[in-house]
Design an enzyme around this catalytic site. Structure first.
Site, short mmCIF file in Angstrom:
data_model
loop_
_atom_site.label_atom_id
_atom_site.label_comp_id
_atom_site.label_asym_id
_atom_site.label_seq_id
_atom_site.Cartn_x
_atom_site.Cartn_y
_atom_site.Cartn_z
N GLN A 162 2.20 -6.43 5.11
CA GLN A 162 2.22 -7.87 5.38
C GLN A 162 1.81 -8.20 6.80
O GLN A 162 1.17 -9.23 7.05
CB GLN A 162 3.62 -8.42 5.08
N GLU A 220 0.81 -1.22 0.00
CA GLU A 220 0.00 0.00 0.00
C GLU A 220 0.84 1.27 0.00
O GLU A 220 0.31 2.36 -0.17
CB GLU A 220 -0.96 0.02 1.19
#
Length: 225
Positions: free
Chosen positions: A154, A114
Site C-alpha cells: 500500500q 504482493e
C-alpha cells in the site's frame, strides 16, 4: 534447509512487511511474452497447484478454474503491470482559473498484496492544486486503478499515484490518502477482521500543515446521494 525453517523464514518476511523501491520490481524481460503465452504458462502452474492440493481437475466445477485464474491474472487483477495499459491522461488549460484545491474522494480501490497474493480493498482520496493545468476527473480514477492492478504494497501504491499525477499535472501539489483492508491480515494470520491500513503521500503545498488539514477535512465529509 528443512521445511520448518523455510516456513519460519516466510512467516518472518510476512510479519516484517518487507518493502522495496517506489517502482514495482520487474525483470527486464517482463513483457517479452504475449498475453496468450503468459496465460498458457500460468494455466499449467495453476493446474499443478490444484493437483498438488489433491483437487480433482476432471470435476465439472474445477476443470475450467486454471484457465479462468490464468486469464484473470494477466488481463484483470495484474493488468496494471504492462505499461501499454497506462491510461492516457488528457490535460486541459485551467481556463476558468480555479486556483483552489480539487479533491476526489472515495475512489474504490481493488489491489493485491504482493506478499500473499490476497486482495486489498479500500478507498483512495486524491487532491491537487492546479498549476495552470487540469485533468479529467475519470482519469484520476483510472490512474488509481492502473497502479492498483498489480501485486502491491500500500505504501508504494500511494506514492505511485502521487508521482504519476505530479507528472501528468506538472505540479508537485498533489496528495493521496488510502484507507484499505488487507485480506492477508483479515482472513489469515492474525485474522483481525476490523483493522484497516491508512497510508498518505503529500507533495508540494500539501506539506504545509494548513493545506494538509484542509484536505483531510474534505475527505472526512459524509457523502450520501
Amino acid at each position: 534447509m528443512d521445511l520448518e525453517k523455510q516456513l519460519k523464514d516466510i512467516e518472518a518476511l510476512g510479519n516484517d512487511h518487507v518493502g522495496t523501491a517506489t517502482e514495482t520490481p520487474l525483470r527486464h524481460d517482463a513483457f517479452e511474452l504475449s498475453d496468450i503465452e503468459k496465460i498458457s504458462s500460468i494455466k499449467k502452474d495453476v493446474q499443478n497447484i490444484m493437483h498438488t492440493l489433491g483437487l480433482d481437475l476432471t470435476d465439472d466445477s474445477l476443470k475450467g478454474t486454471p484457465s479462468r485464474v490464468a486469464k484473470m491474472f494477466v488481463q484483470e487483477i495484474f493488468s496494471g503491470l504492462h505499461p501499454d495499459r497506462k491510461p492516457k491522461a488528457s490535460t486541459f488549460d485551467n481556463k476558468y482559473k480555479y486556483n483552489e484545491m480539487l479533491v476526489e474522494k472515495n475512489i474504490t480501490l481493488y489491489s493485491t498484496c504482493e506478499h500473499h497474493l490476497l486482495p486489498i480493498v479500500g478507498r483512495a482520496h486524491i487532491a491537487y492544486i492546479s498549476n495552470g493545468t487540469v485533468v479529467g476527473l475519470s482519469k484520476m480514477n483510472r490512474i488509481v486503478d492502473y497502479f492498483a492492478k498489480r501485486p502491491q504494497v500500500q505504501e508504494r501504491l500511494t506514492m505511485q499515484i502521487v508521482k504519476e499525477l505530479q507528472h501528468v499535472l506538472n505540479t508537485e501539489d498533489v496528495a493521496c490518502v488510502i484507507d484499505a483492508k488487507h485480506l492477508c491480515v483479515n482472513s489469515r494470520g492474525i485474522r483481525d477482521i476490523d483493522s484497516s491500513t491508512v497510508t498518505s503521500e503529500f507533495g508540494g503545498k500539501f506539506k504545509n500543515p494548513e493545506v494538509r488539514r484542509e484536505f483531510l477535512d474534505y475527505i472526512q465529509l459524509d457523502t450520501e446521494f
